[in-house]
Design a protein around this motif. Structure first.
Motif, PDB file in Angstrom:
ATOM      1  N   LEU A 155     -76.800  50.087  43.172  1.00 46.43           N
ATOM      2  CA  LEU A 155     -76.740  49.638  44.561  1.00 46.43           C
ATOM      3  C   LEU A 155     -75.394  50.028  45.169  1.00 46.43           C
ATOM      4  O   LEU A 155     -74.372  50.008  44.484  1.00 46.43           O
ATOM      5  N   THR A 156     -75.408  50.347  46.419  1.00 44.02           N
ATOM      6  CA  THR A 156     -74.162  50.675  47.102  1.00 44.02           C
ATOM      7  C   THR A 156     -73.672  49.446  47.869  1.00 44.02           C
ATOM      8  O   THR A 156     -74.448  48.798  48.562  1.00 44.02           O
ATOM      9  N   VAL A 157     -72.402  49.159  47.691  1.00 42.53           N
ATOM     10  CA  VAL A 157     -71.781  48.025  48.384  1.00 42.53           C
ATOM     11  C   VAL A 157     -70.865  48.584  49.462  1.00 42.53           C
ATOM     12  O   VAL A 157     -70.043  49.469  49.163  1.00 42.53           O
ATOM     13  N   LEU A 177     -81.356  38.842  42.593  1.00 43.36           N
ATOM     14  CA  LEU A 177     -82.159  40.010  42.974  1.00 43.36           C
ATOM     15  C   LEU A 177     -83.550  39.976  42.364  1.00 43.36           C
ATOM     16  O   LEU A 177     -84.499  40.533  42.918  1.00 43.36           O
ATOM     17  N   ASP A 204     -84.907  41.123  48.334  1.00 41.90           N
ATOM     18  CA  ASP A 204     -84.468  41.630  49.643  1.00 41.90           C
ATOM     19  C   ASP A 204     -83.108  41.083  50.074  1.00 41.90           C
ATOM     20  O   ASP A 204     -82.692  41.287  51.212  1.00 41.90           O
ATOM     21  N   ARG A 257     -76.796  48.631  38.802  1.00 42.30           N
ATOM     22  CA  ARG A 257     -78.140  48.813  39.324  1.00 42.30           C
ATOM     23  C   ARG A 257     -78.226  49.949  40.325  1.00 42.30           C
ATOM     24  O   ARG A 257     -79.263  50.148  40.963  1.00 42.30           O
ATOM     25  N   ALA A 317     -74.031  45.101  40.563  1.00 40.89           N
ATOM     26  CA  ALA A 317     -74.586  45.914  41.656  1.00 40.89           C
ATOM     27  C   ALA A 317     -74.435  47.401  41.329  1.00 40.89           C
ATOM     28  O   ALA A 317     -75.372  48.191  41.482  1.00 40.89           O
ATOM     29  N   ARG A 374     -75.842  40.380  58.467  1.00 40.58           N
ATOM     30  CA  ARG A 374     -76.613  40.002  57.268  1.00 40.58           C
ATOM     31  C   ARG A 374     -77.528  38.830  57.604  1.00 40.58           C
ATOM     32  O   ARG A 374     -77.169  37.971  58.428  1.00 40.58           O
ATOM     33  N   ASP A 427     -79.501  40.598  51.148  1.00 37.46           N
ATOM     34  CA  ASP A 427     -78.593  41.618  51.691  1.00 37.46           C
ATOM     35  C   ASP A 427     -77.121  41.213  51.668  1.00 37.46           C
ATOM     36  O   ASP A 427     -76.257  41.969  52.119  1.00 37.46           O
ATOM     37  N   GLU A 441     -73.422  48.853  51.753  1.00 41.51           N
ATOM     38  CA  GLU A 441     -74.638  49.309  52.436  1.00 41.51           C
ATOM     39  C   GLU A 441     -75.887  48.553  51.948  1.00 41.51           C
ATOM     40  O   GLU A 441     -76.615  47.957  52.747  1.00 41.51           O
ATOM     41  N   ASP A 442     -76.123  48.589  50.621  1.00 44.92           N
ATOM     42  CA  ASP A 442     -77.321  47.925  50.113  1.00 44.92           C
ATOM     43  C   ASP A 442     -77.149  46.415  50.074  1.00 44.92           C
ATOM     44  O   ASP A 442     -78.063  45.654  50.336  1.00 44.92           O
ATOM     45  N   ILE A 443     -75.959  46.006  49.712  1.00 43.03           N
ATOM     46  CA  ILE A 443     -75.710  44.566  49.611  1.00 43.03           C
ATOM     47  C   ILE A 443     -74.223  44.295  49.837  1.00 43.03           C
ATOM     48  O   ILE A 443     -73.366  45.049  49.357  1.00 43.03           O
TER      49      ILE A 443
END
Lengths: 337, 337
Positions: A269-271, A240, A245, A267, A264, A183, A247, A273-275
């Motif tokens: 977002l995958t945790v 965000l 961006d 929204r 997350a 990260r 991470d 992977e995305d964050i």
DNA sequence: CGGCGCTATGTTACCGATAACATAACAGCC
DNA sequence: GGCTGTTATGTTATCGGTAACATAGCGCCG
């Protein structure tokens, strides 16, 4: 459990029934081996028949040992200190002491009141979760000659003793973990005010490592009101929005991290992977069969037990090797980073 | 904060410095309006200069009021009682009382010890989270003439008073909620031993409603060791192994429910489509910005406050209208059912 | 002007235990 | 057999406050 004419049975009544003097009853309770076995049994029988319960306050007044230890805790809700209080109470109980509890809700004015109230009980020791105090509180404590243990942090100049770990190092360790996971654009989510102190130290350690790495950026945010989970959610939203961006986020508690996780997910977002999301505390819900949250485990119960033992030791005349006990912490990598 | 020659300043020393007698100092502290303003100020000045902190144990010994309330709690860890203890301590503090805490780890032998130890302090009241006690504990308490409040359940025959809600009704309410959501093959996941008591009542209410509905089946399981989340996970696994068509589970606590959720996810089940999961307690992590778990909300802090107030009232001579206070509960429907 | 009722303060006697010193009984020793 | 040491128990004073009952001074009333 018998005659008791309304009030409490006194030591004198037990003594009379057993045909001895008060002091002999006292000895049976406090140093039984100084009393002949036969007498001892007679006294014990009288105690049982009358349902006698010695008055500890009277005993303490005379012996100048209250057998009470006070704990001044910011709050029990929120999982953080509950296990420490359990550990503390447990160890004290095993040694014939009792635990007096007061909450401060993170206010140093209330801490001052609580300390004053506790001093009125002439406790054999005092445990404080806060490490920042009002000047007068600190002076009062220093003047009191009571062993004072500050916990959950290692202050540079403790009032008496300290048992805990370095919040700064813990933040730094998490920074290294996230760096190692690749990260680079990381944010810290804390809470404003209140608990600030320790959270701030975690942030300092976190930020320092990232800055020194030369490869990563730091961002920080804090939400001031609402439940912890709500703050975590709003914290992630704020991060965000300002730094899309990002991470990885390191939250100052597991509860904040849970809020961030829910945001997350909301929204899409995958945790991780995305964050990546990490917490602090290793509360039960963060564990393997719960959220599977990456976090920092701290030795909550041990802190309580060690603090209790320290007080007991000091009162027994054993000066401990060090005024500060570092019980460390451990980064637990799970599924969210 | 000044002279203190090592020990504690006494009321006599304050009196001497202010040029009055001890009893006048005592009055300044306990009933200031009985002292002329000028004297009062002189005494207060002396108190401040000497840093006098009255010895509450000595005062209590003489006045026969300890200003201590004892709380015997099974455990603080696990979120359940922490908020109640916070509420209790808060209300007591506001009324000049202090809280003595003891843990029992769900053992009635340890409860007996804790009660005996607390009685030694001659508390002004006692709060117990357990509602099942050893016979001798109960007798001792009844004989003590101390107000006793049992909490988190409404026993048929309380020792003294009770503040809580009906766990049975709560279980029943959840059953109705799940029935209304169209579920028909439901399981209950509890924990064996220990906390059993209240969980058992929830189960009884739950099962009764389902049986009487005539349209639904009940299954039950309980895991006996490991963390609560692990038990929840194993509980769900056991249920699905034995009754693969189960379409809803009601867990005896939110923590168990989290374990069940994680197990469901591990098995690739979708919640609530494939299976509905409900918890109990409405811990913070269950909330809107957390798991979004359907659960039963119980008034944790209120229970503590009302219990404290009850004790204060009884000691003030106000006999409360009822020995039992039902604070109710609320089914909170969220995303998991 | 004597007595009553206030207000403000003091004296004395505890509350229920323990510390410190005292005493009594007895064994062991020279 | 007297001295010393040990064991077992008792006496006295005290811990630091508060309750209950005094006491003193003063204004007010009939």
């Amino acid at each position: 459990m018998a005659i008791e004419t309304g009030g409490w049975v006194t030591m004198g009544e037990v003594a009379e029934r057993a045909g001895v003097s008060k002091i002999t009853v006292s000895r049976v309770l406090r140093s039984p081996d100084k009393v002949k076995q036969e007498t001892r049994e007679r006294v014990r029988a009288a105690i049982a028949e009358l349902g006698y319960v010695p008055d500890e306050a009277a005993g303490g007044l005379s012996s100048r040992r209250s057998r009470i230890v006070g704990a001044v805790i910011s709050t029990l809700a929120g999982s953080t200190f509950a296990s420490t209080v359990d550990g503390l109470g447990d160890r004290l109980r095993q040694n014939g002491h009792q635990l007096l509890l007061a909450g401060t809700d993170y206010s140093s004015a209330r801490e001052a009141d609580a300390v004053a109230a506790m001093l009125g009980r002439r406790p054999d020791g005092l445990v404080l979760t806060s490490t920042t105090h009002r000047d007068d509180t600190r002076r009062t404590l220093e003047a009191s000659r009571i062993p004072v243990v500050e916990i959950w942090e290692l202050p540079v100049d403790p009032i008496g003793y300290a048992v805990g770990f370095s919040n700064r190092d813990a933040g730094a360790a998490m920074a290294r973990h996230l760096l190692a996971a690749g990260r680079r654009r990381m944010a810290f989510i804390g809470t404003a005010g209140e608990d600030d102190r320790r959270g701030r130290l975690r942030y300092d350690g976190f930020a320092e490592v990232l800055e020194q790495s030369g490869v990563a950026e730091v961002r920080a945010t804090a939400a001031a009101s609402g439940t912890q989970t709500a703050r975590g959610a709003r914290g992630l939203a704020a991060v965000l929005e300002r730094w899309p961006d990002t991470d990885a986020v390191f939250c100052s508690s597991d509860t904040l991290a849970l809020g961030a996780l829910s945001e997350a997910r909301r929204r899409g977002l995958t945790v991780p992977e995305d964050i990546a999301i990490a917490g602090f505390g290793d509360f039960e819900f963060a564990g393997e069969f719960g959220l599977g949250l990456t976090t920092v485990r701290v030795p909550g119960p041990d802190i309580g037990e060690v603090a209790a033992q320290l007080i007991l030791d000091v009162n027994a005349g054993l000066e401990p090797p060090s005024r500060t006990v570092d019980l460390g912490f451990q980064v637990i990598a799970r599924a969210t980073t």
